[in-house]
Scaffold this motif. Structure first.
Motif, PDB file in Angstrom:
ATOM      1  N   THR A   1       6.669  -7.894 -13.216  1.00 16.59           N
ATOM      2  CA  THR A   1       6.776  -6.258 -13.196  1.00 16.59           C
ATOM      3  C   THR A   1       5.496  -5.441 -12.261  1.00 16.59           C
ATOM      4  N   THR A   2       5.981  -4.525 -11.166  1.00 15.55           N
ATOM      5  CA  THR A   2       5.284  -4.040 -11.266  1.00 15.55           C
ATOM      6  C   THR A   2       5.812  -2.638 -11.970  1.00 15.55           C
ATOM      7  N   ILE A   3       4.723  -1.841 -11.781  1.00 16.53           N
ATOM      8  CA  ILE A   3       5.057  -0.598 -12.856  1.00 16.53           C
ATOM      9  C   ILE A   3       4.316   0.926 -11.892  1.00 16.53           C
ATOM     10  N   VAL A   4       5.023   1.326 -11.461  1.00 19.37           N
ATOM     11  CA  VAL A   4       4.312   2.323 -10.266  1.00 19.37           C
ATOM     12  C   VAL A   4       4.065   3.937 -12.020  1.00 19.37           C
ATOM     13  N   TRP A   5       2.624   3.581 -12.372  1.00 24.44           N
ATOM     14  CA  TRP A   5       1.999   4.343 -13.330  1.00 24.44           C
ATOM     15  C   TRP A   5       1.378   5.886 -12.701  1.00 24.44           C
ATOM     16  N   THR A   6       0.751   6.158 -11.879  1.00 26.09           N
ATOM     17  CA  THR A   6       0.608   7.559 -11.676  1.00 26.09           C
ATOM     18  C   THR A   6       0.171   7.406  -9.906  1.00 26.09           C
ATOM     19  N   PRO A   7       1.222   8.174  -9.233  1.00 25.94           N
ATOM     20  CA  PRO A   7       1.427   8.689  -8.211  1.00 25.94           C
ATOM     21  C   PRO A   7       0.986  10.171  -8.268  1.00 25.94           C
ATOM     22  N   ALA A   8       0.233  10.332  -6.519  1.00 23.28           N
ATOM     23  CA  ALA A   8      -0.376  11.679  -6.335  1.00 23.28           C
ATOM     24  C   ALA A   8       0.099  11.722  -4.873  1.00 23.28           C
ATOM     25  N   SER A   9      -0.653  13.205  -4.136  1.00 27.31           N
ATOM     26  CA  SER A   9       0.271  13.582  -3.008  1.00 27.31           C
ATOM     27  C   SER A   9      -1.097  14.870  -2.833  1.00 27.31           C
ATOM     28  N   LYS A  10      -1.109  14.597  -1.600  1.00 26.66           N
ATOM     29  CA  LYS A  10      -1.519  15.960  -0.895  1.00 26.66           C
ATOM     30  C   LYS A  10      -0.066  17.060  -0.596  1.00 26.66           C
ATOM     31  N   ARG A  11       0.409  18.100  -1.321  1.00 25.11           N
ATOM     32  CA  ARG A  11       1.664  19.172  -1.113  1.00 25.11           C
ATOM     33  C   ARG A  11       1.738  19.110   0.707  1.00 25.11           C
ATOM     34  N   THR A  12       0.675  19.350   1.427  1.00 27.47           N
ATOM     35  CA  THR A  12       0.877  20.199   2.638  1.00 27.47           C
ATOM     36  C   THR A  12       0.549  19.031   3.601  1.00 27.47           C
ATOM     37  N   HIS A  13       0.988  17.786   3.179  1.00 29.03           N
ATOM     38  CA  HIS A  13       1.010  16.748   3.402  1.00 29.03           C
ATOM     39  C   HIS A  13       2.415  16.017   3.319  1.00 29.03           C
ATOM     40  N   TRP A  14       3.417  16.823   2.504  1.00 31.13           N
ATOM     41  CA  TRP A  14       4.504  15.736   1.891  1.00 31.13           C
ATOM     42  C   TRP A  14       5.590  15.747   3.228  1.00 31.13           C
ATOM     43  N   ASP A  15       5.212  16.633   4.812  1.00 29.74           N
ATOM     44  CA  ASP A  15       5.906  16.620   5.922  1.00 29.74           C
ATOM     45  C   ASP A  15       5.649  15.079   6.806  1.00 29.74           C
ATOM     46  N   HIS A  16       4.672  13.983   6.206  1.00 30.86           N
ATOM     47  CA  HIS A  16       4.574  13.022   6.719  1.00 30.86           C
ATOM     48  C   HIS A  16       5.454  12.018   5.839  1.00 30.86           C
ATOM     49  N   ARG A  17       5.392  12.417   5.028  1.00 29.83           N
ATOM     50  CA  ARG A  17       6.767  11.262   4.326  1.00 29.83           C
ATOM     51  C   ARG A  17       5.523  10.374   3.290  1.00 29.83           C
ATOM     52  N   PRO A  18       4.537  10.463   3.047  1.00 32.03           N
ATOM     53  CA  PRO A  18       3.539   9.479   2.196  1.00 32.03           C
ATOM     54  C   PRO A  18       4.233   8.668   1.288  1.00 32.03           C
ATOM     55  N   ASN A  19       4.874   9.041  -0.061  1.00 34.07           N
ATOM     56  CA  ASN A  19       5.533   9.050  -1.003  1.00 34.07           C
ATOM     57  C   ASN A  19       6.602   7.829  -0.616  1.00 34.07           C
ATOM     58  N   HIS A  20       6.666   8.391  -0.128  1.00 34.97           N
ATOM     59  CA  HIS A  20       8.513   6.831   0.345  1.00 34.97           C
ATOM     60  C   HIS A  20       7.300   5.887   1.018  1.00 34.97           C
ATOM     61  N   LEU A  21       6.957   6.177   2.233  1.00 35.86           N
ATOM     62  CA  LEU A  21       5.816   4.789   2.507  1.00 35.86           C
ATOM     63  C   LEU A  21       5.608   3.918   1.173  1.00 35.86           C
ATOM     64  N   LEU A  22       4.563   4.352   0.456  1.00 41.10           N
ATOM     65  CA  LEU A  22       4.003   4.352  -0.203  1.00 41.10           C
ATOM     66  C   LEU A  22       4.658   3.162  -1.317  1.00 41.10           C
ATOM     67  N   TYR A  23       5.595   3.453  -2.066  1.00 43.46           N
ATOM     68  CA  TYR A  23       6.550   3.429  -2.857  1.00 43.46           C
ATOM     69  C   TYR A  23       7.327   2.166  -1.962  1.00 43.46           C
ATOM     70  N   VAL A  24       7.873   2.631  -0.523  1.00 41.13           N
ATOM     71  CA  VAL A  24       8.745   0.895  -0.234  1.00 41.13           C
ATOM     72  C   VAL A  24       7.487   0.178  -0.057  1.00 41.13           C
ATOM     73  N   GLU A  25       5.957   0.360  -0.202  1.00 38.87           N
ATOM     74  CA  GLU A  25       4.933  -1.081   0.296  1.00 38.87           C
ATOM     75  C   GLU A  25       4.185  -1.385  -0.793  1.00 38.87           C
ATOM     76  N   ALA A  26       5.061  -0.746  -2.170  1.00 37.36           N
ATOM     77  CA  ALA A  26       4.418  -1.298  -3.780  1.00 37.36           C
ATOM     78  C   ALA A  26       5.873  -2.268  -3.776  1.00 37.36           C
ATOM     79  N   ILE A  27       7.240  -1.720  -3.323  1.00 41.75           N
ATOM     80  CA  ILE A  27       8.271  -2.521  -3.708  1.00 41.75           C
ATOM     81  C   ILE A  27       8.440  -3.774  -3.101  1.00 41.75           C
ATOM     82  N   LYS A  28       7.316  -3.751  -1.101  1.00 38.63           N
ATOM     83  CA  LYS A  28       6.946  -5.240  -0.617  1.00 38.63           C
ATOM     84  C   LYS A  28       6.246  -6.132  -1.196  1.00 38.63           C
ATOM     85  N   ARG A  29       5.200  -5.538  -1.589  1.00 34.62           N
ATOM     86  CA  ARG A  29       4.178  -5.777  -2.632  1.00 34.62           C
ATOM     87  C   ARG A  29       5.145  -6.691  -3.594  1.00 34.62           C
ATOM     88  N   ALA A  30       5.367  -6.326  -4.472  1.00 34.40           N
ATOM     89  CA  ALA A  30       6.296  -7.126  -5.237  1.00 34.40           C
ATOM     90  C   ALA A  30       6.644  -8.249  -5.183  1.00 34.40           C
TER      91      ALA A  30
END
Length: 348
Positions: free
Chosen positions: A239-268
């Protein structure tokens, strides 16, 4: 030590009891939050009084002792007195083998003590009900089954907005790299300050990374050499558990959180894991809607309390009511000398 229904209830120190992790590692519903390493780190950093027990036949001090259940727990202050629970995680349910037909919560019940069991629908624990055991809903967790290759998840499981947002991130030049606690923690602290939520001390993350080694991963999203988002992952067992995400609100338009979650899933998927667990969220919240985009099954989370008339101690409603004012007092809540202390007191 006491006798209950032919089983022996034995208080143990998991890190010094090899039978604990042997049982945990063999149990199909175990999580990283049941391991001796997690419990030892919690005790070391936060100095809670441990109250972990094994249910055995015979005695774990000799070869004839057979472990039938492991129940993690610490004594914590909850504003009304003291309770026993597994803090800072969604899952604190007992691990019980198929040979046991006993309501473990009743077995543990002490009239002078409140025991809170954090449970979820996939845990396999049975015998509890909301009326008899003071059940309190505490949100839900979304778990994505990796029952097909990543490319099929991308095309047929993820919502189209996920694919669009990942393309946006890449078009903006966002990349994902492996990171360190030193690089992740300032971003995490900035996120807690934005939310007005007390923070874990840095040494807690450092201790987890050191203790779990390759079972911990930190992914960072970068844009123009600036770290704009990150996520702390447990990659334990299947199991991969996404335990603690963090991000800068000023960069949400760049969609880094979506990319991070997809990369975590790909790793799994590459590691042939079976599940990605996105952690707890409140149904109807923006966080829950974000997690739901990646597919997965939504499991309700419930805390069962013994004795049941103390069920209010497991409620998280108070934190929700405070959320409207906490951003305004965030500098106080997240002050270096205040935040970690509040986190220990809140223990969620």
């Amino acid at each position: 030590m006491s006798e209950t229904n032919t089983l022996t209830l034995q208080a143990v120190c998991p890190i010094d009891t090899p039978e604990w992790n042997t049982f945990v590692e063999a149990h199909p519903d175990a999580t990283v939050f049941h391991t001796a390493e997690w419990l030892h780190t919690i005790e070391t950093i936060f100095e809670y009084e441990p109250r972990h027990v094994l249910l055995t036949e015979g005695d774990t001090d000799n070869e004839d002792g057979t472990v039938h259940a492991a129940v993690p727990g610490f004594v914590v202050s909850d504003g009304f007195g003291q309770s026993v629970l597994n803090p800072f995680c969604e899952y604190g349910f007992p691990l019980i083998d198929d040979a046991v037909d006993v309501a473990v919560l009743s077995t543990l019940q002490d009239a002078d003590e409140t025991r809170i069991i954090k449970d979820t629908g996939w845990s396999g624990v049975c015998g509890y009900n909301a009326a008899g055991y003071g059940g309190v809903p505490t949100g839900s967790s979304i778990r994505l089954s990796l029952d097909r290759p990543f490319d099929e998840l991308w095309e047929s499981v993820f919502e189209k907005d996920v694919r669009r947002c990942v393309r946006t991130a890449r078009d903006h030049g966002v990349s994902v790299i492996d990171g360190s606690v030193d690089a992740f923690y300032p971003l995490y602290l900035e996120t807690m300050q934005r939310l007005g939520s007390p923070q874990f001390p840095k040494q807690f993350f450092a201790s987890l990374a050191d203790t779990f080694g390759e079972s911990v991963a930190i992914l960072l999203a970068q844009h123009d050499e600036d770290t704009i988002a990150g996520v702390f992952l447990f990659e334990w067992d299947d199991t991969t558990i996404v335990w603690t995400p963090a991000s800068k609100r000023t960069h949400w338009d760049h969609r880094p959180n979506h990319l991070l979650y997809v990369e975590a899933i790909k790793r799994a998927c590459v590691a042939s894991r079976s599940v990605v667990d996105f952690g707890r969220s409140r149904r109807g919240s923006s966080v829950h809607r974000f997690k739901a985009q990646f597919g997965g099954f939504d499991y309700p989370l419930t805390s069962f309390v013994a004795p049941p008339h103390r069920a209010g101690r497991a409620s998280l409603d108070g934190y929700g009511r405070l959320s409207t004012i906490t951003p305004y007092i965030a500098p106080l809540i997240t002050h270096p000398s205040v935040g970690p202390t509040l986190k220990k007191l809140i223990h969620e």
